[in-house]
Design a protein around this motif. Structure first.
Motif, PDB file in Angstrom:
ATOM      1  N   MET A   1       0.854  -1.162   0.000  1.00 48.02           N
ATOM      2  CA  MET A   1       0.000   0.000   0.000  1.00 48.02           C
ATOM      3  C   MET A   1       0.904   1.231   0.000  1.00 48.02           C
ATOM      4  O   MET A   1       1.907   1.268   0.692  1.00 48.02           O
ATOM      5  N   GLU A   5      -3.016   5.327  -1.959  1.00 48.89           N
ATOM      6  CA  GLU A   5      -4.044   4.328  -1.672  1.00 48.89           C
ATOM      7  C   GLU A   5      -4.623   4.518  -0.270  1.00 48.89           C
ATOM      8  O   GLU A   5      -5.834   4.423  -0.064  1.00 48.89           O
ATOM      9  N   ARG A   8      -6.882   7.735  -0.099  1.00 45.21           N
ATOM     10  CA  ARG A   8      -8.195   7.517  -0.724  1.00 45.21           C
ATOM     11  C   ARG A   8      -9.072   6.615   0.137  1.00 45.21           C
ATOM     12  O   ARG A   8     -10.269   6.853   0.266  1.00 45.21           O
ATOM     13  N   ALA A   9      -8.498   5.593   0.745  1.00 46.28           N
ATOM     14  CA  ALA A   9      -9.276   4.646   1.550  1.00 46.28           C
ATOM     15  C   ALA A   9      -9.688   5.215   2.908  1.00 46.28           C
ATOM     16  O   ALA A   9     -10.693   4.807   3.473  1.00 46.28           O
ATOM     17  N   SER A  10      -8.921   6.162   3.426  1.00 48.32           N
ATOM     18  CA  SER A  10      -9.192   6.679   4.773  1.00 48.32           C
ATOM     19  C   SER A  10      -9.766   8.094   4.766  1.00 48.32           C
ATOM     20  O   SER A  10      -9.968   8.681   5.832  1.00 48.32           O
ATOM     21  N   GLY A  84      -2.852  -3.330   3.708  1.00 46.53           N
ATOM     22  CA  GLY A  84      -4.166  -2.740   3.934  1.00 46.53           C
ATOM     23  C   GLY A  84      -4.347  -2.400   5.397  1.00 46.53           C
ATOM     24  O   GLY A  84      -3.398  -2.421   6.179  1.00 46.53           O
TER      25      GLY A  84
END
Length: 95
Positions: A1, A5, A8-10, A84
């Protein structure tokens, strides 16, 4: 990661979530961020007031915003790439 990434995910998560690293069946606090070439090493070596302090998501974002978004996230003990994260209680746990 990498950072992109993770950002964007958090992006919609509570900024007060603490950041931990999964280590076997335990979770270790992240309280040290170290840059090593193209990687950000997540570690737990610094002590604060006799106990390990854990950084929060907003502190992590503030400390990393100047880094290239292609910077990999790795653990400091073995430089393993972080694949992740998951939310456990009020924490983000990298694994």
């Amino acid at each position: 990661m990498n950072l992109d990434e993770f950002y964007r995910a958090s992006g919609t998560l509570n900024p007060k979530l603490t950041i931990l690293i999964a280590a076997g069946k335990h979770f270790l606090p992240v309280n040290e961020l170290t840059i090593d070439k193209d990687s950000l090493l997540l570690g737990k070596t610094s002590q604060s007031h006799g106990e390990f302090a854990t950084i929060t998501l907003d502190q992590f974002m503030a400390r990393t915003r100047q880094l290239p978004i292609t910077t990999d996230l790795r653990t400091s003990n073995n430089h393993q790439l972080v694949f992740g994260f998951r939310i456990v209680n009020k924490s983000i746990v990298f694994y």
